[in-house]
Scaffold this active site. Structure first.
Site, PDB file in Angstrom:
ATOM      1  CG  ASP A 116      -0.179  -0.007   2.545  1.00 42.44           C
ATOM      2  OD1 ASP A 116       0.750  -0.840   2.695  1.00 42.44           O
ATOM      3  OD2 ASP A 116      -0.483   0.827   3.424  1.00 42.44           O
ATOM      4  CD  GLU A 122       4.181   1.289   6.985  1.00 35.98           C
ATOM      5  OE1 GLU A 122       4.873   1.684   7.927  1.00 35.98           O
ATOM      6  OE2 GLU A 122       3.845   2.049   6.044  1.00 35.98           O
TER       7      GLU A 122
HETATM    8 ZN   LIG Z   1       6.733   2.155   4.364  1.00 36.81          ZN
END
Ligand SMILES: [Zn+2]
Length: 475
Positions: free
Chosen positions: A98, A161
């Site tokens: 992501d 994340e």
């Molecule tokens: Zn990162």
């Protein structure tokens, strides 16, 4: 820095494998970066818990891994792993696919992955899709080379994340921890220790009792030093000119910028500070605290005093928790830091104060919490803990650290200085995990910035380093 592989014959062998694959590595990295894998709650559903873009990148990578002959295991679209080899023990490589939104001011579109001057420009080039591809190819090169290893290699694919780490939470609920591993999502040489990080939110209800302050606002994020503060004052007709004058003198005395203007019968006071990352508040100037010191000189009512007094009494000139009695420090990770990131006061509604506290291993977190709650409680605030990550540390003598140090030194010719930081990296999701690259010391960090890019020779060099590192860890 010079970006070429020094070192032994064996390292040069892996480097030759990487050079042979380089066209594929570049092409695949570009394609992977062209997928807009940004969290999108509007398309989030079932097996795409973070939206279509992230799911598309997830499918792209897992399809490639299956085609290349890896074992793939999926965890409901939250995470997956790509595995090769046999053995009891598992070397984990924790990556995330992501990315944060593209944003403005790009020379070429953020998801075009255009190559200019031998660099690939794209959101995610350095954080973390470029390094993910480097680690993927490192695994593929090892597999295709025919070496036999004593441990399994597992590339863990995270998908959240950049926001809440729901990916690793879900994954480790269903899957065992790797024996040890690394995350290629921060800096070289090796980050082996990270502080504990906790957000505190304090709130209190405000009455309608009229005083001077109608509203006060400073800061947007708990982990940043606010560089601006505003206060709207009312009931000032009789003192307006006097107030403006003393505010001007205040700004001069504090050597900072600001303004005072009348807007719809209200006096708006603005102070500019200096923004900095919340992990070292002393690098910035907290605009909210500055403006609070000025306002405390007015004849404030009870509610107003109970908002500004704790700010100044506990936090002005003290980012180490000394006044509240929790100024722990340890040799490796340094001091507790307290950043006052968000302050809001709204007459007739609420006052809120948000803090980001970072603390070394061995600090008594309970005591930090109790002392903060007691201190703020004296002024009528009640607290709530937001996100909290405990301190993370891997022993400097751990084979993981020793092996990666040797690989780094051999590859770059430089000593592997071990880093202990106040920030948090993805590596803390692993029990025995360190951050290992992709940025070399002195390289500008363009993660989350416009024109994020990775130089092709940088991409290839880290692929070689990761190949060698995984080989050494798993052999
Ligand atoms: Zn990162």
């Amino acid at each position: 820095m010079e970006v070429y592989i020094k070192g032994s014959i064996e390292l040069k062998k892996w480097d030759t494998y990487v050079k042979n694959e380089q066209d594929e590595i570049i092409k695949d990295t570009q394609q992977f970066l062209q997928i807009e894998s940004v969290l999108d709650e509007t398309t989030a559903k079932g097996l795409a818990p973070f939206g279509d873009g992230i799911r598309e990148a997830y499918d792209w990578l897992l399809h490639k891994a299956r085609t290349d002959g890896f074992q793939v295991k999926e965890y409901d679209g939250y995470a997956a792993h790509i595995e090769w080899g046999s053995g009891e023990e598992v070397v984990g490589i924790l990556c995330h696919i992501d990315v944060v939104p593209g944003g403005d001011d790009w020379t070429s579109p953020a998801f075009s992955a255009q190559i200019r001057d031998e660099k690939i420009y794209a959101r995610g080039a350095i954080d973390d899709k470029g390094p993910t591809m480097a680690c993927y190819y490192a695994m593929k090169i090892l597999k295709d080379s025919g070496v036999s290893l004593g441990k399994r290699i597992r590339l863990i694919v995270g998908t959240d994340e950049e926001s809440q780490w729901r990916c690793v939470d879900h994954y480790f609920k269903h899957e065992t921890m790797p024996t040890f591993g690394f995350a290629p999502d921060a800096d070289f040489p090796i980050i082996y220790a990270e502080k504990g990080i906790c957000d505190f939110h304090y709130t209190k209800k405000l009455s309608n009792k009229n005083g001077f302050i109608q509203s006060f606002q400073s800061g947007q994020r708990l982990n940043m030093v606010p560089d601006r503060a505003n206060a709207f004052l009312h009931n000032i007709e009789a003192h307006e000119e006097e107030l403006k004058k003393s505010f001007e003198q205040f700004l001069l005395k504090k050597d900072c910028k600001g303004s005072a203007e009348t807007l719809n019968g209200l006096l708006k006071l603005t102070v500019h500070g200096v923004s900095a990352h919340g992990m070292e508040p002393n690098d910035g100037v907290n605009a909210g605290l500055l403006l609070a010191t000025f306002l405390l000189d007015l004849s404030l009512n009870e509610d107003e005093l109970a908002f500004f007094q704790p700010l100044v009494n506990f936090f002005l000139g003290d980012s180490r928790g000394e006044k509240l009695g929790f100024s722990y420090s340890n040799e490796e990770l340094g001091n507790v830091t307290v950043n006052l990131g968000k302050m809001n006061y709204e007459l007739g509604s609420h006052a809120t104060i948000g803090l980001n506290v970072r603390y070394p291993k061995d600090a008594a977190f309970e005591e930090i919490k109790v002392n903060l709650d007691t201190g703020m409680g004296q002024y009528g605030f009640t607290g709530e803990i937001g996100s909290h990550g405990e301190p993370h540390m891997v022993d400097k003598k751990h084979p993981l650290v020793r092996t990666l140090s040797n690989v780094y030194k051999e590859s770059t010719g430089e000593e592997a200085k071990l880093l202990a930081i106040g920030g948090g990296t993805y590596a803390r999701s692993l029990d025995a995990g360190v951050a290992f690259g992709p940025l070399f010391p002195g390289q500008k960090d363009l993660a989350h910035q416009a024109d994020e890019h990775i130089a092709i020779d940088h991409l290839l060099m880290i692929t070689t380093i990761y190949t060698k590192a995984i080989y050494e860890l798993a052999k």
